[in-house]
Design an enzyme around this catalytic site. Structure first.
Site, PDB file in Angstrom:
ATOM      1  CG  HIS A 158      -5.542  -2.525   0.238  1.00 43.79           C
ATOM      2  ND1 HIS A 158      -4.906  -2.322  -1.011  1.00 43.79           N
ATOM      3  CD2 HIS A 158      -5.105  -2.102   1.348  1.00 43.79           C
ATOM      4  CE1 HIS A 158      -3.937  -1.305  -0.534  1.00 43.79           C
ATOM      5  NE2 HIS A 158      -4.153  -1.305   0.871  1.00 43.79           N
ATOM      6  CE  LYS A 196       0.262   5.410  -1.723  1.00 45.15           C
ATOM      7  NZ  LYS A 196      -0.489   4.579  -3.052  1.00 45.15           N
ATOM      8  CB  SER A 229      -0.961  -0.030   1.172  1.00 45.35           C
ATOM      9  OG  SER A 229      -2.015   0.844   1.126  1.00 45.35           O
ATOM     10  CD1 TRP A 268      -8.023   3.201  -2.660  1.00 44.16           C
ATOM     11  CD2 TRP A 268      -9.810   4.261  -3.808  1.00 44.16           C
ATOM     12  NE1 TRP A 268      -8.154   4.578  -2.298  1.00 44.16           N
ATOM     13  CE2 TRP A 268      -9.403   5.196  -2.886  1.00 44.16           C
ATOM     14  CE3 TRP A 268     -11.061   4.455  -4.492  1.00 44.16           C
ATOM     15  CZ2 TRP A 268      -9.710   6.756  -2.889  1.00 44.16           C
ATOM     16  CZ3 TRP A 268     -11.605   5.515  -4.543  1.00 44.16           C
ATOM     17  CH2 TRP A 268     -10.755   6.734  -3.628  1.00 44.16           C
TER      18      TRP A 268
END
Length: 419
Positions: free
Chosen positions: A398, A261, A257, A348
């Site tokens: 997720h 990044k 998540s 998402w």
């Protein structure tokens, strides 16, 4: 003023076309729009614009990296950090404990960095020497990775907890995301730490964490929290270079998540990381911004204004003017192996946008004599494609699952073991 900025940075990019459509669902921390997401047909900048040979790539790579630093993640304020003489200093080497029936050792050294104590949690195969390792942040404290009373509960700020404080009741509640014993069984070490030890994940004008050691607020192109977390991973790697049980030349950086990044930006800035893994990293990570599918640049900057540098807000609802897209972030790893993973229900994070980033980074790998991503089309669910770039979209939503770790270990074993 902004138009001039966009025209200047646009000179360095070329194009390659994409088009796709997808609806989205929220994660639990942001409320989505009610209508279907629109997907941009803007063409992608070309990471190989202006170069024809491998010898030209390093200069182009640095040009791209600097664009990401200036316009998105922020530059590390090296001059200010040097002025306060930031060093990685081991405060306490800690004791070692045998676990998993003697096949592994748990070790908890403390690294002091810019006035912050970073409590490391290290799992080593027994009798380790020059062992490859995964380095990854955890979300809620080391005590959540494994249910063991000898792992201290973090005293730092923790999100989504009453009073933003962790408790002993949380022990092991994140263990399903870590597959520690499986990692050990495959011959790897695992090094983890709580990301809030470096910089707490909330917006207070950069007055907390490592930022507290600096005298003023970041300028428009100066680091946000993701860049700070990435910098912290490099400082942990500095320490791992002194640990004889770990081979510092075979350290894979992994994140999920927002920390996916972070892992990508850490790998882009620090080529000592031998392999990079992005799990469900979405917008600002592996997903293409121009698609505007799922979470968008405007939405992420509004919900988490501390993650990126201030300049990134110039691209809110204006993704077409970005001088890069996220396939170019993945290309910064080349020719090192990189894995991008999605989840079919995690719309998402835009799974198709994550796949397209891996696909469109492949020409850089091929220029450098590597395969890149073998898949030409998005693979079927639970059917990974693995070359020097790996990708899968798995069942479910997720998170990090045993399936993910099975594929990461297969990929990492191929690229890091016996080297």
């Amino acid at each position: 003023m902004h138009i001039r900025r966009f025209l200047m940075v646009a000179l360095v990019v070329g194009v390659a076309s994409i088009a796709a459509a997808q609806t989205f669902n929220p994660r639990d921390d942001i409320k989505p729009k009610d209508e279907e997401s629109t997907v941009s047909n803007d063409r992608l900048p070309d990471p190989l614009s202006g170069i024809e040979s491998p010898a030209e790539w390093p200069a182009r790579r640095e040009q791209i990296r600097q664009l990401f630093a200036t316009e998105m993640f922020g530059n590390v304020p090296t001059d200010k950090l040097n002025a306060i003489k930031v060093k990685v200093k081991v405060k306490d080497q800690g004791t070692r404990k045998s676990i998993f029936g003697g096949k592994a050792t748990m070790w908890q050294p403390v690294v002091t960095l810019a006035g912050r104590d970073l409590q490391l949690l290290i799992f080593l195969p027994s009798e380790s020497k020059d062992t490859p390792a995964f380095l990854a942040y955890n979300f809620h404290g080391n005590h959540t990775v494994l249910d063991d009373v000898d792992i201290p509960v973090t005293e730092h700020w923790v999100r989504n907890k009453p009073g933003n404080r962790a408790s002993a009741q949380d022990r092991g509640n994140g263990a399903s995301r870590w597959a520690v014993e499986k990692i050990i069984d495959h011959g790897f070490a695992l090094v983890t730490l709580y990301y809030g030890d470096v910089d707490p994940d909330f917006d207070d004008g950069f007055a907390n964490g490592v930022h507290a050691a600096l005298a003023d607020k970041p300028a428009g192109d100066q680091w946000g929290s993701i860049a700070t977390w990435a910098w912290g991973l490099s400082r942990v790697l500095d320490y791992l270079e002194t640990v004889p049980e770990i081979d510092e030349q075979r350290v894979a950086v992994m994140g999920h998540s927002r920390l996916g990044k972070t892992a990508l930006w850490a790998g882009a800035n620090d080529e000592r990381f031998a392999l990079v893994i992005s799990n469900n990293s979405g917008c600002g990570g592996a997903a293409l911004s121009r698609r505007r599918s799922g979470e968008t640049v405007a939405r992420i900057n509004t919900a988490f204004p501390h993650w990126f540098c201030k300049n990134f807000a110039h691209y809110n609802d204006n993704e077409a003017q970005l001088p890069f897209d996220q396939h170019m972030l993945i290309a910064l790893m080349a020719p090192r192996p990189v894995y991008v993973a999605s989840a079919v229900e995690d719309t998402w994070a835009d799974p198709e946008g994550e796949f397209l980033s891996a696909k469109h980074a492949t020409p850089v790998y091929q220029l450098l004599g590597s395969e890149g991503l073998p898949a030409k089309e998005m693979p079927a669910v639970d059917q990974p494609s693995q070359g020097s770039i790996g990708y899968h979209v798995r069942s479910g939503g997720h998170g990090v699952t045993d399936f993910d770790w099975t594929e990461y270990l297969k990929f990492s074993s191929k690229h890091l073991l016996n080297k």
